[in-house]
Design a protein around this motif. Structure first.
Motif, PDB file in Angstrom:
ATOM      1  N   GLN A 133      72.304  18.566  20.238  1.00  0.00           N
ATOM      2  CA  GLN A 133      72.391  18.737  21.681  1.00  0.00           C
ATOM      3  C   GLN A 133      73.134  17.567  22.325  1.00  0.00           C
ATOM      4  O   GLN A 133      73.896  17.758  23.287  1.00  0.00           O
ATOM      5  N   GLU A 136      76.701  18.039  21.645  1.00  0.00           N
ATOM      6  CA  GLU A 136      77.198  19.134  22.480  1.00  0.00           C
ATOM      7  C   GLU A 136      77.444  18.663  23.904  1.00  0.00           C
ATOM      8  O   GLU A 136      78.476  19.015  24.520  1.00  0.00           O
ATOM      9  N   SER A 140      81.007  18.532  25.738  1.00  0.00           N
ATOM     10  CA  SER A 140      81.202  19.286  26.979  1.00  0.00           C
ATOM     11  C   SER A 140      81.814  18.409  28.051  1.00  0.00           C
ATOM     12  O   SER A 140      82.760  18.827  28.749  1.00  0.00           O
ATOM     13  N   THR A 168      83.229  23.649  21.569  1.00  0.00           N
ATOM     14  CA  THR A 168      82.716  24.937  21.077  1.00  0.00           C
ATOM     15  C   THR A 168      82.013  24.767  19.745  1.00  0.00           C
ATOM     16  O   THR A 168      80.950  25.359  19.495  1.00  0.00           O
ATOM     17  N   GLN A 171      78.735  23.055  20.279  1.00  0.00           N
ATOM     18  CA  GLN A 171      77.795  24.000  20.878  1.00  0.00           C
ATOM     19  C   GLN A 171      77.188  24.929  19.816  1.00  0.00           C
ATOM     20  O   GLN A 171      75.988  25.217  19.829  1.00  0.00           O
TER      21      GLN A 171
END
Length: 399
Positions: A133, A136, A140, A168, A171
């Motif tokens: 996370q 990610e 992002s 991506t 994620q």
């Protein structure tokens, strides 16, 4: 004594001759009487021998099966629904809450399993999720920043696509880590062993502290067995010849050794629709209500079917049957009191009597227990009617 007196005392020749004649007549009479007696005895012996050479037999008349005989067969009682309960995860049994004979409800807790290895896997999975996370989130932010710089032509389109693709991928990695955590959490739910349906515990094969192996395909064994005994199944092997007489919906009567004199009603639900080559029988399934819990799964039962009579069939004693190289036959007596063998087909075997499908007529005189050595055309003597059995025995069918 003088000479004249001695001569008068001596027997005369005529008297001696008469005595001799009488003696001869007596001897001849004795001889003739002996010969006559011997001739009479010989005639009587011949008459007796001739009489003994003609066997005396008992005769029965085939009877119509006015009423069907019951068919009694052994059956096996099983639970209507039975489920062995296996563990889905490895671990150690922490506790069990029910023992054999316990009535349980669907979803009721049966036992709890400790899973130290799975707990560590969950901690690692949560850490992997946190790391994914974080990556990610960083990817992002980076992708958004590069997209904004693309508007001022500060970076190339290729570099923006690379940052977007990296976001991506990060994620997807975060989603995979999240799915792994959810999978382990789902596995943790299996630490609680619960009942799949309402029933009774019929087996418990574990105890506190026992090592638990997952699954039924590996080394694991069933921890519990739950059976629904409110309704039971009864399995019976029915001989092939009786299958058409026992349709779906037919009612049978059960008796069990533990309740002598008591009967239970069962209903035919289905059959295997196939004949076992090993036994020549068809597996028939019945259902019996067991709301009072008197019947036990796994027990033996005697199943009784009331078979309707075949009006066209004839019944004779089983003792009248002759089994030899010529097949199954009956010895009958013709109008001239001579033997005539008839080949028959047996429809049902009732033990002491049999039901004949073909081969004889209602008016035939059938020899009961025919003596050995009897052949076609032999002359026989029929025993008096009070010494013969006039009706075949009525008895239960046994299989």
């Amino acid at each position: 004594m003088s000479d004249n007196q001695q001569l008068s005392a001596a027997p005369s020749p005529q008297r001696l001759r008469l005595v001799g004649i009488i003696a001869v007549i007596v001897v001849v009479a004795v001889v003739i009487l002996g010969i006559a007696t011997r001739i009479s005895d010989a005639k009587q012996l011949k008459t007796w021998t001739d009489a003994q050479s003609v066997p005396t037999v008992n005769v029965v008349s085939p009877e119509s099966s006015a009423t069907g005989a019951p068919l009694e067969l052994p059956g096996r009682i099983e639970a209507y629904a039975r489920a062995p309960i296996y563990a889905r995860i490895d671990g150690y049994l922490k506790s069990w809450n029910v023992d054999i004979g316990t009535q349980v409800k669907s979803g009721q807790l049966l036992a709890t399993i400790e899973t130290p290895d799975l707990d560590q896997q969950l901690l690692q999975a949560r850490a992997d999720l946190a790391s994914a996370q974080a990556n990610e989130s960083l990817a992002s932010t980076t992708a958004k920043r590069w997209q904004s710089m693309l508007k001022s032509d500060s970076v190339s389109k290729q570099e923006v696509d690379e940052k977007t693709g990296d976001f991506t991928a990060k994620q997807a990695m975060a989603n995979a880590a999240r799915a792994n955590v959810e999978r382990i959490n789902a596995m943790k739910n299996y630490t609680r062993i619960v009942a799949p349906f309402d029933g009774v515990i019929t087996a418990r094969n574990t105890d506190v502290g026992a090592l638990i192996n997952a699954g039924s395909g590996g080394n694991g064994q069933a921890l519990f067995e739950v059976s629904d005994v409110r309704k039971l199944r009864v399995y019976v092997q029915v001989p092939q010849s009786y299958v058409p007489s026992i349709p779906t919906g037919a009612v049978a009567t059960l008796t069990v050794p533990e309740y002598p004199g008591r009967t239970f009603n069962a209903k035919v639900e289905s059959s295997a629709q196939a004949v076992s080559a090993a036994s020549g029988s068809t597996l028939v399934q019945l259902a019996v209500d067991n709301a009072d819990g008197k019947l036990m799964p796994g027990s033996f039962a005697n199943v009784r079917f009331d078979i309707a009579a075949d009006k066209a069939a004839l019944r004779v004693p089983a003792s009248a049957l002759v089994f030899d190289d010529n097949g199954t036959r009956l010895a009958t007596i013709g109008a001239d009191d001579r033997v005539k063998f008839k080949t028959i087909t047996i429809l049902h075997d009732y033990g002491k009597s049999v039901e004949i499908a073909s081969g004889i007529a209602a008016g035939d005189r059938v020899i009961d227990s025919p003596p050995d050595g009897l052949n076609d055309g032999d002359h026989v003597r029929i025993a008096p009617s009070d010494a013969s059995s006039n009706a075949p025995a009525k008895d239960h069918a046994k299989a």
